[in-house]
Design a protein around this motif. Structure first.
Motif, PDB file in Angstrom:
ATOM      1  N   PHE A 204     -13.607  90.169  35.283  1.00 14.72           N
ATOM      2  CA  PHE A 204     -12.583  89.208  35.700  1.00 14.72           C
ATOM      3  C   PHE A 204     -12.883  88.537  37.040  1.00 14.72           C
ATOM      4  CE2 PHE A 204      -9.911  92.382  33.235  1.00 14.72           C
ATOM      5  CZ  PHE A 204      -9.826  91.586  32.094  1.00 14.72           C
ATOM      6  N   LEU A 205     -14.063  88.758  37.633  1.00 17.34           N
ATOM      7  CA  LEU A 205     -14.300  88.264  38.990  1.00 17.34           C
ATOM      8  C   LEU A 205     -14.142  86.754  39.086  1.00 17.34           C
ATOM      9  CD1 LEU A 205     -15.051  88.581  41.935  1.00 17.34           C
ATOM     10  CD2 LEU A 205     -17.478  88.616  41.258  1.00 17.34           C
ATOM     11  N   ASN A 224     -24.699  96.405  40.162  1.00 18.76           N
ATOM     12  CA  ASN A 224     -24.753  94.996  39.751  1.00 18.76           C
ATOM     13  C   ASN A 224     -24.261  94.034  40.823  1.00 18.76           C
ATOM     14  OD1 ASN A 224     -21.945  95.044  39.734  1.00 18.76           O
ATOM     15  ND2 ASN A 224     -21.715  94.893  37.521  1.00 18.76           N
ATOM     16  N   CYS A 225     -24.220  94.486  42.084  1.00 21.60           N
ATOM     17  CA  CYS A 225     -23.650  93.646  43.142  1.00 21.60           C
ATOM     18  C   CYS A 225     -24.446  92.359  43.367  1.00 21.60           C
ATOM     19  CB  CYS A 225     -23.497  94.428  44.439  1.00 21.60           C
ATOM     20  SG  CYS A 225     -24.988  95.240  45.024  1.00 21.60           S
ATOM     21  N   LEU A 250     -22.816  89.626  34.951  1.00 23.87           N
ATOM     22  CA  LEU A 250     -21.890  90.613  35.510  1.00 23.87           C
ATOM     23  C   LEU A 250     -21.084  91.287  34.402  1.00 23.87           C
ATOM     24  CD1 LEU A 250     -21.077  91.589  38.373  1.00 23.87           C
ATOM     25  CD2 LEU A 250     -19.183  89.961  38.272  1.00 23.87           C
ATOM     26  N   THR A 251     -20.588  90.498  33.479  1.00 23.57           N
ATOM     27  CA  THR A 251     -19.807  91.040  32.361  1.00 23.57           C
ATOM     28  C   THR A 251     -20.668  91.941  31.478  1.00 23.57           C
ATOM     29  OG1 THR A 251     -18.348  89.103  32.374  1.00 23.57           O
ATOM     30  CG2 THR A 251     -18.404  90.420  30.358  1.00 23.57           C
ATOM     31  N   THR A 304     -29.659  93.115  30.319  1.00 24.52           N
ATOM     32  CA  THR A 304     -28.588  92.198  30.725  1.00 24.52           C
ATOM     33  C   THR A 304     -29.077  91.012  31.546  1.00 24.52           C
ATOM     34  OG1 THR A 304     -28.154  93.435  32.771  1.00 24.52           O
ATOM     35  CG2 THR A 304     -26.908  94.090  30.780  1.00 24.52           C
ATOM     36  N   GLY A 305     -30.294  91.089  32.091  1.00 24.74           N
ATOM     37  CA  GLY A 305     -30.796  90.035  32.959  1.00 24.74           C
ATOM     38  C   GLY A 305     -30.518  90.251  34.421  1.00 24.74           C
ATOM     39  N   ILE A 306     -29.999  91.424  34.778  1.00 24.55           N
ATOM     40  CA  ILE A 306     -29.661  91.706  36.171  1.00 24.55           C
ATOM     41  C   ILE A 306     -30.885  91.648  37.075  1.00 24.55           C
ATOM     42  CG2 ILE A 306     -29.860  94.196  35.814  1.00 24.55           C
ATOM     43  CD1 ILE A 306     -27.367  92.474  38.187  1.00 24.55           C
TER      44      ILE A 306
END
Length: 313
Positions: A204-205, A224-225, A250-251, A304-306
Motif C-alpha cells: 500500500f505504500l 526490500n527497502c 515492492l508488492t 521479483t527484480g529487487i
C-alpha cells in the motif's frame, strides 16, 4: 504544496527491524547496529525497533532497554528510531517510553494492552492516559493497530478521543490490519490535524502516499527497502511510471516474504546477504525456516527484480 510525506516525523519507508541474537539468544547489538546502518543507507527513513518483527514480546523490559541504549551508543541516530514500548502492564510501557524519551527518540509505537480481550474503549483510553500522564510529554505516541496479533483494535472513536485529550502526544498509527479502507478512514478523519498514518504492508505504500498518509513501517523493509526508497523518490519527483514499476517490485517482495513464516524467512535473506548465519537465530516460539523451504523461498525473492533496483539505488 507539502504532502504528509514531507511533514511527518517518520515520513517514508521505515523498517520493522529484526533483532539479531547471539548463541545464547541475547540481542546482538553490534550486528543490529550494522544492519540499522545498512537500512538507513539503502532507502529507509526510520527504524521501527522492538516491534513484532523484532520479537519484542519475547524480550524482557531490561533487554529492550539494553537494545535502545545500545543502538544509540553505537551511533544510530535516536532521531531515526521509533521503539516499540507497548506492554500489557502500563508501568512497563511507562518505563520503556521514558527510556526512549531520555535517549531522544521522537516517538514510540505502542501496542494496546493485549492480554485481556475485548476491553472497552473506556478501558483503553484509561490505559493510554496513565502512560501519557506518567511519562509527562516530550515524546510522541503512535498507536499500533494490529488486531490479528493483539486481538485489541483501535476504533476511530478511540483515536479521536485520545487526540482530543492529548493533542501534543498522539501523533499517528501503524495499521498492520491489511485493511486499506481502515487506513483511508483514519487519513480522512485525522490527517488534517497532522496525524500520521503508516501502512504495515508494503503493497500500500504508493497508494497511501497519494491519499495523504505518511508511508509504511514494514517487516519486509529489512530486505526490500531499496524498492521502497525508489517508490518514495519517484513519488517526490512526480514520475508515475517509475513509481508504478518500483511499487510492483515492492508488492512482489512482500508477497514472497509472507509466503513463509515472516520472521524466519527474512532472517534467511539477511543471512545470505551478509554471509552471516547468526541471522538465523530466533527466539522460541518462533522458529527458523525448514531447510526444504529455503531454496524455493530465496529463488522466489530473487525473481521479483529487487536486485536491479538495489543496483540502481
Amino acid at each position: 504544496m507539502a504532502t504528509m510525506l514531507d511533514q511527518a516525523i517518520y515520513g517514508g519507508v521505515n523498517a520493522a527491524v529484526l533483532t539479531p541474537m547471539g548463541a545464547d539468544l541475547a540481542p546482538d547489538l553490534s550486528l543490529m547496529a550494522a544492519h540499522s546502518r545498512w537500512l538507513l543507507a539503502n532507502g529507509c527513513n526510520g527504524l521501527g525497533i522492538l516491534g513484532t518483527t523484532g520479537e519484542a514480546n519475547s524480550f524482557s523490559v531490561a533487554e529492550r532497554i539494553a537494545v535502545m541504549e545500545g543502538l544509540v551508543a553505537a551511533g544510530i541516530p535516536a532521531a531515526k528510531l521509533m521503539p516499540g514500548t507497548g506492554c500489557a502492564a502500563f508501568t512497563d510501557s511507562v518505563e520503556l517510553t521514558n527510556v526512549a524519551k531520555r535517549l531522544g527518540c521522537p516517538g514510540v509505537l505502542m501496542l494496546p494492552p493485549f492480554y485481556y480481550k475485548n476491553p472497552s474503549d473506556d478501558g483503553l483510553f484509561a490505559y493510554f492516559s496513565e502512560v501519557i500522564q506518567r511519562v509527562g510529554g516530550g515524546i510522541k505516541v503512535y498507536v499500533y493497530h494490529f488486531p490479528q496479533q493483539s486481538a485489541v483494535p483501535f476504533s476511530l472513536d478511540l483515536i479521536g478521543r485520545l487526540m482530543k485529550a492529548y493533542p501534543d502526544v498522539i501523533k499517528g498509527v501503524k495499521d498492520s490490519s491489511g485493511d486499506y479502507a481502515n487506513m483511508k478512514a483514519m487519513i480522512d478523519a485525522f490527517a488534517r490535524d497532522g496525524f500520521e498514518v503508516y501502512s504495515g504492508s508494503d503493497e500500500f505504500l504508493s497508494r497511501i502516499l497519494h491519499d495523504g498518509g505518511a508511508g509504511c513501517i514494514t517487516a519486509a523493509s529489512n530486505v526490500n527497502c531499496t524498492a521502497g526508497g525508489a517508490v518514495v523518490r519517484a513519488f517526490r519527483a512526480g514520475d508515475a511510471s517509475a513509481e508504478e514499476a518500483a511499487q510492483a517490485v515492492l508488492t512482489a517482495t512482500r508477497k514472497v516474504a509472507t509466503s513463509v513464516p515472516l520472521i524466519g524467512g527474512l532472517r534467511e535473506i539477511v543471512a545470505r546477504q551478509t554471509g552471516n548465519p547468526a541471522w538465523r537465530r530466533i527466539r522460541p516460539p518462533n522458529m527458523p525456516l525448514k531447510q526444504e523451504q529455503v531454496g524455493p523461498y530465496l529463488a522466489a525473492f530473487d525473481a521479483t527484480g529487487i536486485a536491479g533496483l538495489a543496483k540502481a539505488a
